[in-house]
Enzyme design. Structure first.
Site, mmCIF file in Angstrom:
data_model
loop_
_atom_site.group_PDB
_atom_site.id
_atom_site.type_symbol
_atom_site.label_atom_id
_atom_site.label_comp_id
_atom_site.label_asym_id
_atom_site.label_seq_id
_atom_site.Cartn_x
_atom_site.Cartn_y
_atom_site.Cartn_z
ATOM 1 N N HIS A 1 0.824 -1.220 0.000
ATOM 2 C CA HIS A 1 0.000 0.000 0.000
ATOM 3 C C HIS A 1 0.852 1.261 0.000
ATOM 4 C CE1 HIS A 1 0.704 0.949 4.288
ATOM 5 N NE2 HIS A 1 0.710 -0.365 4.471
ATOM 6 N N CYS B 1 2.679 -5.292 6.578
ATOM 7 C CA CYS B 1 2.516 -4.947 5.168
ATOM 8 C C CYS B 1 3.803 -4.337 4.595
ATOM 9 C CB CYS B 1 1.371 -3.955 5.015
ATOM 10 S SG CYS B 1 -0.210 -4.591 5.609
#
Length: 195
Positions: free
Chosen positions: A148, A164
């Protein structure tokens, strides 16, 4: 993955451009150090083209290309104990995604995440940034791991996230435009350094 699996190219690659979006949020301009700019590199390893490989030891994400080449992006990765190595596929893609912390995130840091238990709409203040690629596994579905964007450029090249991989927003927008649904993603293990 060993560092020698990848060889840096000669210079920064001009990969970023103006991409249209229905969202009108204006991205800030990031003054990233040259070593954090996307660049085309030669890869020694025989990875198939059009895959995503994250090398946590180099804080690098590689979008593989034909003929032993790749685009290298600099990333921030999961904190110790939260980074999950494995093989995944892109099960969803979202522009300006909304975000809800996982129950584990709220349990670990309630002072930070409990106030967002009902979610946060997309936008520059959202932890998923401008774009998100959602990592799935067969039989498991959504792993709650993401590749992201972020509006915190100082987190690139560090172990900062809840598992992440993050890129600055404009670089994430570029990667997002290249990566189709069902793309294979490999989060390589964190190498153990010799004592």
């Amino acid at each position: 993955m060993q560092r020698r699996d990848f060889i840096a190219g000669a210079g920064a690659l001009t990969v970023l451009g103006s991409r249209g979006s229905a969202h009108t949020t204006k991205l800030p301009v990031y003054n990233m150090p040259e070593e954090f700019l996307p660049r085309q590199v030669r890869i020694r390893n025989s990875f198939a083209p059009y895959e995503v490989h994250v090398d946590p030891g180099q804080f690098a994400l590689y979008w593989t290309l034909p003929e032993g080449r790749a685009i290298r992006y600099s990333v921030g990765i999961g904190r110790p104990g939260l980074y999950e190595a494995g093989e995944f596929y892109i099960g969803a893609k979202k522009e300006w995604p909304s975000w809800t912390p996982t129950p584990d995130m709220i349990r670990r840091e309630p002072h930070r995440y409990a106030k967002f238990a009902d979610g946060m709409p997309g936008g520059l203040g959202n932890p998923l940034g401008s774009r998100a690629l959602y990592l799935f596994q067969p039989g498991r579905g959504d792993t709650f791991l993401r590749i992201h964007g972020t509006n915190e450029p100082d987190t690139i090249g560090r172990r900062v996230s809840n598992g992440c991989a993050r890129l600055v927003n404009d670089q994430m927008m570029d990667l997002y435009g290249r990566v189709p649904m069902d793309t294979r993603v490999v989060l390589h293990p964190v190498a153990t350094l010799p004592a």
